[in-house]
Design a protein around this motif. Structure first.
Motif, PDB file in Angstrom:
ATOM      1  N   TRP A 113     -14.111 -13.981 -37.572  1.00  0.00           N
ATOM      2  CA  TRP A 113     -15.495 -14.093 -38.038  1.00  0.00           C
ATOM      3  C   TRP A 113     -16.207 -15.306 -37.451  1.00  0.00           C
ATOM      4  N   GLN A 114     -15.613 -16.482 -37.590  1.00  0.00           N
ATOM      5  CA  GLN A 114     -16.285 -17.697 -37.134  1.00  0.00           C
ATOM      6  C   GLN A 114     -16.258 -17.816 -35.614  1.00  0.00           C
ATOM      7  N   GLY A 119     -20.024 -18.164 -35.320  1.00  0.00           N
ATOM      8  CA  GLY A 119     -20.118 -19.432 -34.597  1.00  0.00           C
ATOM      9  C   GLY A 119     -20.568 -19.328 -33.158  1.00  0.00           C
TER      10      GLY A 119
END
Length: 440
Positions: A113-114, A119
């Motif tokens: 996800w990040q 991100g």
């Protein structure tokens, strides 16, 4: 009639065009990956791409998106061609968009996800880094050009300086309406970028090539380009300009739509300087539609955008010349043109897949076919961008607005081999997503 021609057996001893096209593309790609591995460390360091020709780093990995991505690929390979042929048009477009969106998101989640999504756009070189500092939009537009060159206390970050102010403005607007941070920015780019699949199909149907659109849609939905559609700002650029082309195609019969198409084309050149080359797909639409009637209202629509930005204080040509200067202030001055001028094309193969390369020879043999005209226009746009020397590396992302039209070449592959080519597309994409940690 198309199927009869496409199913015709090749002459004895002659390699079918699709295998020849795919073979050349595969050889080019292997060479582009191999050369940096066998070159000196000093030369390799000047590429500024750890997994050249792809901008990223070698890192075999899996993530929770791996299983969904494999499942989506299997479903499209098994059911995609038949579904594309039989499903009612509007339902097919909805299913195609949902599939493309899910495929891109699953590939991003291979990285997590990040790291793979939220991100991506928060890096110090990205647009979101500058958003908090834009407190006054009119002032930002008036002073934009003065901050393009590097080595100044208030120089824009790499991505902001390399584009007209429309790109930064997009993310500023997202922030202003409450959609703050990398997650929301990623969602916006993913939604707009994946919608390009629908825009390509709508364009082909508007030009009388619904059969071609249906054949290409399974390939568009699981295109390798999805690796960069989730998530990069260039995905948003690709989506917006794809709809500009689609609206222009609709305007062939409904001329009033051309103004909206022109507005989107106008917005496109304020997102990226290179998108002026989208004039080539636009010209292909008019040639395929055998009319220039939409041209004047489209130009008027584009001039509305140009006038607005100019009155706000940003002159496009001045910005472009400063960007060229800024480009050579950075690593572009060290990246070897002799490698990237052909390795860029290998990166494009990675983004569009071997199936697209396989379809190009057949497309180019049909110069009066509407779909073939768009494929040829996309190919010309890529070659113009490549030879300019203003795109050395990262073209798998930068050329997304052109790549999506190149993917239409898959419509010329024989129906009998569609699943085989879809399998090769999916395998190539999954290998790339699981072995290279891309920067976008």
């Amino acid at each position: 009639m198309h199927d009869v021609k496409e199913a015709a057996a090749p002459a004895r001893g002659r390699i079918p065009g699709e295998y020849l096209g795919a073979g050349i593309a595969a050889a080019l790609t292997v060479a582009a990956f191999l050369v940096p591995r066998i070159a000196s460390e000093h030369w390799r360091s000047k590429l500024y791409a750890g997994s050249a020709p792809i901008f990223g780093n070698w890192l075999p990995h899996v993530g929770w998106g791996s299983v969904p991505a494999i499942a989506i690929a299997i479903l499209v390979i098994r059911f995609g061609p038949a579904t594309a042929e039989s499903l009612p048009w509007r339902r097919l477009l909805a299913v195609s968009w949902a599939t493309a969106l899910t495929w891109a998101f699953a590939l991003a989640m291979v990285d997590g996800w990040q790291r793979g999504f939220a991100g991506r756009l928060t890096d110090g070189h990205e647009y979101l880094h500058e958003v908090p500092g834009v407190r006054d939009i009119p002032s930002m537009l008036r002073g934009f050009s003065g901050r393009i060159l590097d080595f100044q206390p208030d120089s824009w970050t790499t991505h902001v300086s390399g584009h007209p102010p429309g790109a930064l403005l997009f993310f500023v607007v997202l922030d202003r309406i409450g959609l703050r941070g990398g997650g929301w920015a990623g969602v916006a780019c993913l939604l707009i970028g994946s919608s390009a699949v629908v825009a390509v199909a709508v364009t082909l149907r508007a030009l009388g090539a619904e059969d071609r659109a249906r054949k290409a849609l399974p390939f568009l939905t699981i295109a390798p380009a999805a690796v960069w559609i989730a998530v990069s700002a260039d995905a948003m650029f690709a989506g917006l300009t794809a709809w500009a082309v689609a609206l222009l195609a609709i305007a062939v019969r409904r001329r009033w739509v051309a103004i909206a198409a022109g507005v989107l084309f106008g917005l496109g050149i304020y997102l990226s300087y290179g998108l002026v080359i989208m004039a080539l797909p636009a010209a292909a639409v008019l040639i395929a539609g055998r009319t220039i009637r939409p041209l004047l209202p489209a130009v008027l629509g584009a001039l509305i955008v140009v006038t607005a930005f100019t009155l706000a204080g940003f002159w496009w040509l001045a910005g472009y010349h400063l960007v060229v200067e800024r480009y050579y202030q950075g690593i572009a001055s060290e990246r070897p043109y002799a490698y990237w001028v052909w390795a860029n094309l290998a990166a494009t193969v990675c983004a569009v897949g071997l199936a697209t390369a396989a379809g190009i020879p057949s497309a180019l043999r049909r110069p009066f076919d509407a779909t073939a005209l768009l494929v040829a226009a996309a190919l010309c746009a890529i070659l113009v961008a490549d030879l300019s020397g203003l795109s050395k590396a990262e073209t798998e992302r930068i050329w997304l607005p052109f790549d999506l039209w190149l993917l239409a070449a898959t419509a010329f592959l024989p129906r009998s081999t569609a699943r085989l080519w879809l399998l090769l597309q999916a395998l190539g994409t999954l290998v790339l997503a699981h072995t290279i940690l891309t920067n976008w």
